[in-house]
Design a protein around this motif. Sequence first.
Motif, PDB file in Angstrom:
ATOM      1  N   LYS A 151      -4.819  -6.632  -0.538  1.00  0.00           N
ATOM      2  CA  LYS A 151      -6.250  -6.332  -0.619  1.00  0.00           C
ATOM      3  C   LYS A 151      -6.793  -6.519  -2.037  1.00  0.00           C
ATOM      4  CE  LYS A 151      -5.860  -2.875   3.064  1.00  0.00           C
ATOM      5  NZ  LYS A 151      -5.973  -1.434   3.390  1.00  0.00           N
ATOM      6  N   HIS A 152      -5.986  -6.115  -3.042  1.00  0.00           N
ATOM      7  CA  HIS A 152      -6.427  -6.227  -4.436  1.00  0.00           C
ATOM      8  C   HIS A 152      -6.024  -7.610  -4.940  1.00  0.00           C
ATOM      9  CE1 HIS A 152      -7.844  -4.850  -8.271  1.00  0.00           C
ATOM     10  NE2 HIS A 152      -6.677  -4.971  -8.850  1.00  0.00           N
ATOM     11  N   GLU A 186       0.847  -1.192   0.000  1.00  0.00           N
ATOM     12  CA  GLU A 186       0.000   0.000   0.000  1.00  0.00           C
ATOM     13  C   GLU A 186       0.882   1.241   0.000  1.00  0.00           C
ATOM     14  OE1 GLU A 186      -3.476   1.960   2.819  1.00  0.00           O
ATOM     15  OE2 GLU A 186      -3.222  -0.228   2.781  1.00  0.00           O
ATOM     16  N   PHE A 215      -3.735  -8.612  -7.958  1.00  0.00           N
ATOM     17  CA  PHE A 215      -2.288  -8.441  -7.796  1.00  0.00           C
ATOM     18  C   PHE A 215      -1.657  -9.719  -7.258  1.00  0.00           C
ATOM     19  CE2 PHE A 215      -2.010  -3.498  -7.303  1.00  0.00           C
ATOM     20  CZ  PHE A 215      -2.318  -3.373  -8.646  1.00  0.00           C
ATOM     21  N   GLN A 217       1.885  -1.645 -11.629  1.00  0.00           N
ATOM     22  CA  GLN A 217       0.438  -1.470 -11.694  1.00  0.00           C
ATOM     23  C   GLN A 217       0.016  -0.762 -10.422  1.00  0.00           C
ATOM     24  OE1 GLN A 217      -2.163  -4.634 -12.878  1.00  0.00           O
ATOM     25  NE2 GLN A 217      -0.617  -5.612 -14.161  1.00  0.00           N
ATOM     26  N   TYR A 218      -1.044   0.043 -10.497  1.00  0.00           N
ATOM     27  CA  TYR A 218      -1.499   0.784  -9.317  1.00  0.00           C
ATOM     28  C   TYR A 218      -3.013   0.701  -9.235  1.00  0.00           C
ATOM     29  CZ  TYR A 218      -1.612   4.366  -5.678  1.00  0.00           C
ATOM     30  OH  TYR A 218      -1.775   5.039  -4.484  1.00  0.00           O
ATOM     31  N   ASN A 219      -3.514   0.350  -8.038  1.00  0.00           N
ATOM     32  CA  ASN A 219      -4.957   0.274  -7.824  1.00  0.00           C
ATOM     33  C   ASN A 219      -5.393   1.435  -6.937  1.00  0.00           C
ATOM     34  OD1 ASN A 219      -7.347  -0.891  -5.930  1.00  0.00           O
ATOM     35  ND2 ASN A 219      -7.492  -1.717  -8.001  1.00  0.00           N
ATOM     36  N   ASP A 220      -6.197   2.333  -7.485  1.00  0.00           N
ATOM     37  CA  ASP A 220      -6.582   3.541  -6.746  1.00  0.00           C
ATOM     38  C   ASP A 220      -7.488   3.236  -5.554  1.00  0.00           C
ATOM     39  OD1 ASP A 220      -5.349   5.850  -8.083  1.00  0.00           O
ATOM     40  OD2 ASP A 220      -6.473   5.185  -9.833  1.00  0.00           O
ATOM     41  N   SER A 221      -8.338   2.220  -5.666  1.00  0.00           N
ATOM     42  CA  SER A 221      -9.284   1.945  -4.581  1.00  0.00           C
ATOM     43  C   SER A 221      -8.585   1.434  -3.326  1.00  0.00           C
ATOM     44  CB  SER A 221     -10.344   0.941  -5.039  1.00  0.00           C
ATOM     45  OG  SER A 221      -9.740  -0.283  -5.408  1.00  0.00           O
ATOM     46  N   THR A 222      -7.580   0.577  -3.486  1.00  0.00           N
ATOM     47  CA  THR A 222      -6.849   0.059  -2.318  1.00  0.00           C
ATOM     48  C   THR A 222      -5.545   0.804  -2.076  1.00  0.00           C
ATOM     49  OG1 THR A 222      -5.658  -1.615  -3.628  1.00  0.00           O
ATOM     50  CG2 THR A 222      -7.809  -2.237  -2.708  1.00  0.00           C
ATOM     51  N   LYS A 223      -5.170   1.681  -3.017  1.00  0.00           N
ATOM     52  CA  LYS A 223      -3.917   2.447  -2.927  1.00  0.00           C
ATOM     53  C   LYS A 223      -2.697   1.518  -2.894  1.00  0.00           C
ATOM     54  CE  LYS A 223      -5.954   6.447  -0.576  1.00  0.00           C
ATOM     55  NZ  LYS A 223      -7.338   6.003  -0.723  1.00  0.00           N
ATOM     56  N   GLU A 224      -2.816   0.378  -3.574  1.00  0.00           N
ATOM     57  CA  GLU A 224      -1.718  -0.582  -3.607  1.00  0.00           C
ATOM     58  C   GLU A 224      -0.968  -0.491  -4.940  1.00  0.00           C
ATOM     59  OE1 GLU A 224      -2.894  -4.452  -1.013  1.00  0.00           O
ATOM     60  OE2 GLU A 224      -4.181  -4.047  -2.726  1.00  0.00           O
TER      61      GLU A 224
END
Length: 281
Positions: A111-112, A44, A115, A75-82
């Motif tokens: 969380k994601h 995160e 990933f 890669q970046y996931n905005d919802s989990t900030k990971e």
Amino acid sequence: MSKYRQVQVGFWQDGFVLDLTPEEKYFYIYLMTNSKASQIGIYELPKRIIETETGYNRETVEKLLKRFIEYKKIQYNDSTKEIMIMNWVRHNWNNSPKVVARVEQELDSVKHIPFALLYLEIANSIKEDTVSIQYPCSMHSLGKQEIRDKDKEKDKEKDKDNENEPENVADAPVIPFEEIINHLNQKGNTSYRHTTKKTQSLILARLKDGFTTEDFKKVIDVKTEEWLHDKQMNKFLRPETLFGTKFESYLNQKPKGGPPNGTNQKRGRESGPSEWDDIRI
């Protein structure tokens, strides 16, 4: 205990790195060595933290993240900030059992889920005879175990949902949560949500007591007429007050300046089952 992240000296001669701008090289090193970096390269990393640690503003952070995503390096996931550093697993493993245990622990905390699954896919693609990497078998087993665990969780949720649903869904009564709360919001100039669990449980409890949708509307009408313009009382125009234990007394209350709400307004379970008995919130 202090944490360390190793960067091979060959990093600076890597063809990709040689073509980067100084700003990009700094950012790339930062992604691998920052305070949130993990053993598996998935962690995160809120953009606010990137701003604080690098000194870049949000616009620059967004620009660099987008650029390295386009380079297929992260890669970046905005919802989990990971963030996930691609191919991290290819360059950062040894055969220590402690590392294997750490990998399992960190994968479990991702969380994601895509990933974690992508990490396993990359790990399983590494040849088993790769020097100092003995994880493809271990990761393969871990991947299967994670999938089994997630399937079990889904089955449990499905069973739980099935327990809370009537056997014949097509014949299940429609609970008028939205109709009742919309009436309250319209009359009381409020903005309550009909999806709130507490509100739904109160409405369902009164329905099980034998009250009807029209009873709810009568209570709302009576109490909004009485309390809406009263600064001390208008705060009580809320589901937990209106639909609570005093619901029946409110229903039988005489409207202000008008006749009572009909005669014998008392409701309740007469005998036999109710259509609401099998419903759970």
